[in-house]
Design a protein around this motif. Structure first.
Motif, PDB file in Angstrom:
ATOM      1  N   MET A   1       0.815  -1.202   0.000  1.00  0.00           N
ATOM      2  CA  MET A   1       0.000   0.000   0.000  1.00  0.00           C
ATOM      3  C   MET A   1       0.853   1.257   0.000  1.00  0.00           C
ATOM      4  SD  MET A   1      -3.354   0.602   2.339  1.00  0.00           S
ATOM      5  CE  MET A   1      -4.498   1.919   2.018  1.00  0.00           C
ATOM      6  N   SER A   2       2.179   1.111   0.059  1.00  0.00           N
ATOM      7  CA  SER A   2       3.069   2.274   0.117  1.00  0.00           C
ATOM      8  C   SER A   2       3.037   3.085  -1.153  1.00  0.00           C
ATOM      9  CB  SER A   2       4.492   1.810   0.388  1.00  0.00           C
ATOM     10  OG  SER A   2       4.948   0.961  -0.660  1.00  0.00           O
ATOM     11  N   LEU A   3       2.563   2.493  -2.258  1.00  0.00           N
ATOM     12  CA  LEU A   3       2.499   3.248  -3.507  1.00  0.00           C
ATOM     13  C   LEU A   3       1.247   4.101  -3.603  1.00  0.00           C
ATOM     14  CD1 LEU A   3       3.795   0.669  -6.112  1.00  0.00           C
ATOM     15  CD2 LEU A   3       5.026   2.582  -5.116  1.00  0.00           C
ATOM     16  N   MET A   4       0.327   3.984  -2.633  1.00  0.00           N
ATOM     17  CA  MET A   4      -0.891   4.782  -2.694  1.00  0.00           C
ATOM     18  C   MET A   4      -0.621   6.191  -2.199  1.00  0.00           C
ATOM     19  SD  MET A   4      -3.888   2.172  -1.645  1.00  0.00           S
ATOM     20  CE  MET A   4      -5.080   3.462  -1.947  1.00  0.00           C
ATOM     21  N   LEU A   5       0.095   6.958  -2.996  1.00  0.00           N
ATOM     22  CA  LEU A   5       0.495   8.308  -2.660  1.00  0.00           C
ATOM     23  C   LEU A   5       0.201   9.204  -3.834  1.00  0.00           C
ATOM     24  CD1 LEU A   5       3.979   7.433  -1.145  1.00  0.00           C
ATOM     25  CD2 LEU A   5       1.912   7.994   0.135  1.00  0.00           C
ATOM     26  N   GLY A   6       0.266  10.502  -3.610  1.00  0.00           N
ATOM     27  CA  GLY A   6       0.001  11.458  -4.686  1.00  0.00           C
ATOM     28  C   GLY A   6       1.093  11.425  -5.718  1.00  0.00           C
ATOM     29  N   GLY A   7       0.878  12.126  -6.838  1.00  0.00           N
ATOM     30  CA  GLY A   7       1.838  12.062  -7.919  1.00  0.00           C
ATOM     31  C   GLY A   7       2.081  13.382  -8.597  1.00  0.00           C
ATOM     32  N   LEU A   8       3.150  13.431  -9.393  1.00  0.00           N
ATOM     33  CA  LEU A   8       3.487  14.568 -10.233  1.00  0.00           C
ATOM     34  C   LEU A   8       3.495  14.055 -11.660  1.00  0.00           C
ATOM     35  CD1 LEU A   8       4.641  17.442 -10.735  1.00  0.00           C
ATOM     36  CD2 LEU A   8       6.903  16.464 -10.450  1.00  0.00           C
ATOM     37  N   LEU A   9       2.702  14.668 -12.504  1.00  0.00           N
ATOM     38  CA  LEU A   9       2.567  14.195 -13.874  1.00  0.00           C
ATOM     39  C   LEU A   9       3.048  15.261 -14.824  1.00  0.00           C
ATOM     40  CD1 LEU A   9       1.458  12.129 -15.919  1.00  0.00           C
ATOM     41  CD2 LEU A   9      -0.735  13.297 -15.752  1.00  0.00           C
ATOM     42  N   MET A  10       3.950  14.900 -15.725  1.00  0.00           N
ATOM     43  CA  MET A  10       4.424  15.822 -16.749  1.00  0.00           C
ATOM     44  C   MET A  10       4.107  15.209 -18.101  1.00  0.00           C
ATOM     45  SD  MET A  10       8.036  17.181 -15.197  1.00  0.00           S
ATOM     46  CE  MET A  10       8.862  15.618 -15.370  1.00  0.00           C
ATOM     47  N   LEU A  11       3.221  15.826 -18.851  1.00  0.00           N
ATOM     48  CA  LEU A  11       2.830  15.321 -20.147  1.00  0.00           C
ATOM     49  C   LEU A  11       3.541  16.133 -21.212  1.00  0.00           C
ATOM     50  CD1 LEU A  11      -0.994  14.787 -19.653  1.00  0.00           C
ATOM     51  CD2 LEU A  11       0.867  13.168 -19.356  1.00  0.00           C
ATOM     52  N   SER A  12       4.304  15.445 -22.053  1.00  0.00           N
ATOM     53  CA  SER A  12       5.060  16.161 -23.060  1.00  0.00           C
ATOM     54  C   SER A  12       4.202  16.529 -24.259  1.00  0.00           C
ATOM     55  CB  SER A  12       6.241  15.299 -23.525  1.00  0.00           C
ATOM     56  OG  SER A  12       5.784  14.063 -24.041  1.00  0.00           O
ATOM     57  N   ALA A  13       3.010  15.914 -24.391  1.00  0.00           N
ATOM     58  CA  ALA A  13       2.148  16.215 -25.520  1.00  0.00           C
ATOM     59  C   ALA A  13       1.498  17.579 -25.339  1.00  0.00           C
ATOM     60  CB  ALA A  13       1.065  15.147 -25.638  1.00  0.00           C
ATOM     61  N   PRO A  14       1.104  18.226 -26.426  1.00  0.00           N
ATOM     62  CA  PRO A  14       0.404  19.496 -26.321  1.00  0.00           C
ATOM     63  C   PRO A  14      -0.896  19.347 -25.544  1.00  0.00           C
ATOM     64  CG  PRO A  14       1.088  19.049 -28.584  1.00  0.00           C
ATOM     65  CD  PRO A  14       1.318  17.806 -27.806  1.00  0.00           C
ATOM     66  N   PHE A  48      -6.132   5.554  -9.042  1.00  0.00           N
ATOM     67  CA  PHE A  48      -6.115   4.529  -8.008  1.00  0.00           C
ATOM     68  C   PHE A  48      -5.361   3.312  -8.510  1.00  0.00           C
ATOM     69  CE2 PHE A  48     -10.068   3.696 -10.362  1.00  0.00           C
ATOM     70  CZ  PHE A  48      -9.988   2.335 -10.613  1.00  0.00           C
ATOM     71  N   TYR A  49      -4.772   2.595  -7.567  1.00  0.00           N
ATOM     72  CA  TYR A  49      -4.185   1.292  -7.839  1.00  0.00           C
ATOM     73  C   TYR A  49      -5.312   0.253  -7.786  1.00  0.00           C
ATOM     74  CZ  TYR A  49       0.341   3.489  -7.157  1.00  0.00           C
ATOM     75  OH  TYR A  49       1.443   4.295  -7.280  1.00  0.00           O
ATOM     76  N   GLU A  50      -5.403  -0.584  -8.809  1.00  0.00           N
ATOM     77  CA  GLU A  50      -6.518  -1.517  -8.875  1.00  0.00           C
ATOM     78  C   GLU A  50      -6.533  -2.472  -7.680  1.00  0.00           C
ATOM     79  OE1 GLU A  50      -7.359  -3.427 -12.566  1.00  0.00           O
ATOM     80  OE2 GLU A  50      -6.783  -1.675 -13.754  1.00  0.00           O
TER      81      GLU A  50
END
Length: 365
Positions: A1-14, A48-50
């Motif tokens: 469950m340690s991966l159930m944390l917030g995230g930073l997303l960088m999308l290179s697409a326009p 969410f993680y399934e």
């Protein structure tokens, strides 16, 4: 469950303006689902993680690097943030995920086209259609059968729970015609899945649920009615304050049809039909609520003023939580949230002798 944390997303697409993306794939070996809303200069959503199904909030803004999303709880310490770095190729996204200052994991995600997720239970009368995101969150949930028991009036029920959320409900297994029991249990299952979904859609900001407890708090079955109440308390991340509430459901046991409050109790109606939806709000405010306040003033005069709780105010009775009990019809007052401690007193019951006079077709001999 340690991966159930917030995230930073960088999308290179326009940027894609005013769109919602439903993405499904993996972070390393972990299946995940993301729902992202794109705007002119920002993006937000949840994922969410399934394995755990718990929503994790995301929000962000446009930068020189593209769209950046992070969990709001990392606003003051972005060095601890989990993050994705993704590039897009058509409907596919690939890249990497880093858990805080931990190791990188590969990421593969694919856009899910609208309408491509099967319905959860086509037989269940959900109050609104489930979104594809909700369907994926509830898909293949494990239901664990529990004990059977006989109610005070002799009807047999079996408890069922969902182990990740801890939410439990019951099925009626004996005492009514089989066709009616099928319809009764469909409505009960609707509430069960709704409660489970609400548990997972209420994040606490630390990877878990802000649902502090959801369960059946009242259960009443007789030859004409199946009635129950589900009470919840919650403190979802980002909400102004913790809150609580109760919802009742009452079903005609002979037909399996869910009943409205006006089917059960219509003070001031003088035998007129149940008001149509366009008139029901006015009826509740102008007729129903004043009649309930007057009835309770006569039945429970010493209870109508309790500190700052004014139960003589008709407005608190216009849209109550309601359900049947051994003593009659329970009506739960509803106050403005600043006075939410006044909600749902334990005494506000319309006795059966009143119901028999008001609705002899349902409560008469």
């Amino acid at each position: 469950m340690s991966l159930m944390l917030g995230g930073l997303l960088m999308l290179s697409a326009p940027a894609l303006h005013a769109e919602t993306w439903l993405l499904r794939g993996t972070i390393g070996p972990y299946p995940v689902v993301l729902e992202l809303n794109t705007y002119d200069d920002r993006m937000d959503g949840t994922y969410f993680y399934e394995r755990y199904r718990q929503d994790i909030p995301l929000r962000g803004e446009s930068t020189e690097e593209g769209y950046r999303l992070s969990s709001p709880r990392y606003d003051d310490d972005k060095d601890k943030a989990d993050y994705f770095v993704l590039s897009r190729n058509g409907d596919s996204f690939s890249g990497s995920f880093r858990h805080g200052k931990g190791r990188m994991l590969p990421v593969e995600l694919t856009l899910v086209a609208p309408g491509n997720v099967p319905e959860l239970r086509p037989d269940i009368p959900f109050e609104r259609p489930l979104s594809d995101y909700e369907r994926l969150r509830l898909a293949n949930i494990r239901l664990v059968p529990g004990k059977e028991e006989t109610t005070g009036n002799g009807y047999r029920i079996r408890w069922v729970s969902e182990p990740l959320s801890g939410v439990s409900m019951f099925h009626v297994v004996d005492g009514y015609p089989k066709a009616a029991m099928v319809r009764i249990n469909r409505i009960i299952d609707r509430d069960f899945y709704t409660n489970v979904s609400q548990h997972f859609s209420c994040p606490d900001g630390n990877g878990g649920s802000g649902d502090e407890g959801t369960g059946v708090t009242s259960l009443y079955l007789n030859e004409r009615l199946v009635s129950y109440a589900v009470s919840s308390s919650w403190g979802c991340y980002g909400s102004a304050h913790p809150d609580f509430g109760t919802r009742g459901t009452t079903i005609d046991a002979t037909t399996g049809r869910e009943l409205a409050l006006e089917d059960v109790y219509r003070p001031g109606s003088d035998g007129r039909p149940v008001p149509d939806p366009g008139e029901s709000s006015r009826y509740r405010n102008d007729v129903f609520a004043p009649a309930v306040a007057e009835l309770f003033q006569g039945l429970y005069p010493a209870r109508m003023k309790d500190g700052d709780c004014d139960y003589s105010d008709p407005s608190v009775w216009a849209f109550p939580a309601w359900y049947m009990t051994d003593n009659g019809l329970y009506l739960g007052a509803y106050f403005a949230r600043a006075a939410r401690a006044c909600d749902s007193p334990d005494w506000s019951v319309v006795p059966y002798k009143v119901l028999e006079r008001n609705n002899p077709a349902l409560f008469g001999p």
